[in-house]
Motif scaffolding. Structure first.
Motif, PDB file in Angstrom:
ATOM      1  N   LEU A 126      45.771  11.171  56.135  1.00 33.91           N
ATOM      2  CA  LEU A 126      44.507  11.629  55.321  1.00 33.91           C
ATOM      3  C   LEU A 126      43.527  12.104  56.439  1.00 33.91           C
ATOM      4  CD1 LEU A 126      43.337  11.784  52.748  1.00 33.91           C
ATOM      5  CD2 LEU A 126      42.263   9.530  52.781  1.00 33.91           C
ATOM      6  N   LYS A 133      44.448  15.285  57.593  1.00 33.58           N
ATOM      7  CA  LYS A 133      44.349  16.496  56.565  1.00 33.58           C
ATOM      8  C   LYS A 133      42.683  16.732  56.225  1.00 33.58           C
ATOM      9  CE  LYS A 133      44.982  19.100  52.920  1.00 33.58           C
ATOM     10  NZ  LYS A 133      45.342  20.566  52.967  1.00 33.58           N
ATOM     11  N   ILE A 134      41.956  15.777  56.503  1.00 30.33           N
ATOM     12  CA  ILE A 134      40.434  16.027  56.483  1.00 30.33           C
ATOM     13  C   ILE A 134      39.849  16.936  57.514  1.00 30.33           C
ATOM     14  CG2 ILE A 134      38.120  15.068  56.410  1.00 30.33           C
ATOM     15  CD1 ILE A 134      39.368  12.887  54.557  1.00 30.33           C
ATOM     16  N   THR A 171      41.220  20.500  56.889  1.00 31.13           N
ATOM     17  CA  THR A 171      40.501  21.087  55.714  1.00 31.13           C
ATOM     18  C   THR A 171      39.026  21.447  56.450  1.00 31.13           C
ATOM     19  OG1 THR A 171      41.830  19.884  54.092  1.00 31.13           O
ATOM     20  CG2 THR A 171      39.607  20.738  53.377  1.00 31.13           C
ATOM     21  N   VAL A 172      38.189  20.684  57.072  1.00 28.18           N
ATOM     22  CA  VAL A 172      37.187  20.975  57.509  1.00 28.18           C
ATOM     23  C   VAL A 172      37.125  22.144  58.625  1.00 28.18           C
ATOM     24  CG1 VAL A 172      35.338  19.971  58.867  1.00 28.18           C
ATOM     25  CG2 VAL A 172      36.118  18.591  57.088  1.00 28.18           C
ATOM     26  N   MET A 220      30.688  19.600  54.973  1.00 25.17           N
ATOM     27  CA  MET A 220      31.774  19.362  55.376  1.00 25.17           C
ATOM     28  C   MET A 220      31.521  18.926  56.854  1.00 25.17           C
ATOM     29  SD  MET A 220      34.627  20.433  54.221  1.00 25.17           S
ATOM     30  CE  MET A 220      35.124  21.460  52.583  1.00 25.17           C
ATOM     31  N   LEU A 244      31.206  15.202  56.204  1.00 27.20           N
ATOM     32  CA  LEU A 244      32.239  14.752  55.884  1.00 27.20           C
ATOM     33  C   LEU A 244      33.078  14.481  56.942  1.00 27.20           C
ATOM     34  CD1 LEU A 244      34.692  13.875  53.737  1.00 27.20           C
ATOM     35  CD2 LEU A 244      35.449  16.326  53.859  1.00 27.20           C
ATOM     36  N   LEU A 245      33.237  15.238  58.057  1.00 30.41           N
ATOM     37  CA  LEU A 245      33.938  15.006  59.421  1.00 30.41           C
ATOM     38  C   LEU A 245      33.224  13.943  60.203  1.00 30.41           C
ATOM     39  CD1 LEU A 245      36.184  15.953  61.254  1.00 30.41           C
ATOM     40  CD2 LEU A 245      34.553  17.578  62.194  1.00 30.41           C
ATOM     41  N   VAL A 247      34.151  10.557  58.305  1.00 30.09           N
ATOM     42  CA  VAL A 247      35.531  10.268  58.560  1.00 30.09           C
ATOM     43  C   VAL A 247      35.853   9.646  59.909  1.00 30.09           C
ATOM     44  CG1 VAL A 247      37.938  11.203  59.043  1.00 30.09           C
ATOM     45  CG2 VAL A 247      36.514  11.844  56.770  1.00 30.09           C
ATOM     46  N   LEU A 306      32.137   8.364  52.002  1.00 35.12           N
ATOM     47  CA  LEU A 306      33.017   9.294  51.867  1.00 35.12           C
ATOM     48  C   LEU A 306      33.211   9.683  50.418  1.00 35.12           C
ATOM     49  CD1 LEU A 306      35.772   8.301  54.322  1.00 35.12           C
ATOM     50  CD2 LEU A 306      34.652  10.437  54.454  1.00 35.12           C
ATOM     51  N   LEU A 338      32.303  13.388  49.148  1.00 38.28           N
ATOM     52  CA  LEU A 338      33.408  14.296  48.406  1.00 38.28           C
ATOM     53  C   LEU A 338      32.967  14.874  47.060  1.00 38.28           C
ATOM     54  CD1 LEU A 338      36.420  12.307  49.307  1.00 38.28           C
ATOM     55  CD2 LEU A 338      35.996  14.660  50.223  1.00 38.28           C
TER      56      LEU A 338
END
Length: 85
Positions: free
Chosen positions: A6, A9-10, A13-14, A30, A33-34, A37, A67, A71
């Protein structure tokens, strides 16, 4: 294994979303999110290394809620396709 997949993948995606040059608000989400994470991974590792220290574990759970909130905001901000008539 799931957490590692995961995480990868994140990051992917970012990276792809930043390359698309979308709206500024989407870019900020984004980036957030990074950042969260990476913090979440660090908290997860810390939790395991401290044999589930309650403070680290609680912060890890709070990171999961953060998170989830990011999302959900991303789902709200992603532009929707127009239906073709």
């Amino acid at each position: 294994l799931l957490a590692v997949l995961l995480f990868i993948k994140i990051i992917f995606t970012v990276w792809k979303s930043i390359a698309l040059k979308g709206p500024a608000r989407l870019h900020r989400l984004m980036t957030a999110l990074l950042a969260v994470v990476f913090i979440q991974v660090g908290l997860g590792i810390t939790t395991l290394l401290t044999h589930v220290n309650i403070v680290a574990a609680t912060l890890h759970q709070a990171g999961a809620l953060t998170l989830l909130a990011i999302l959900m905001a991303l789902l709200h901000e992603i532009p929707k396709k127009e239906k073709a008539s």
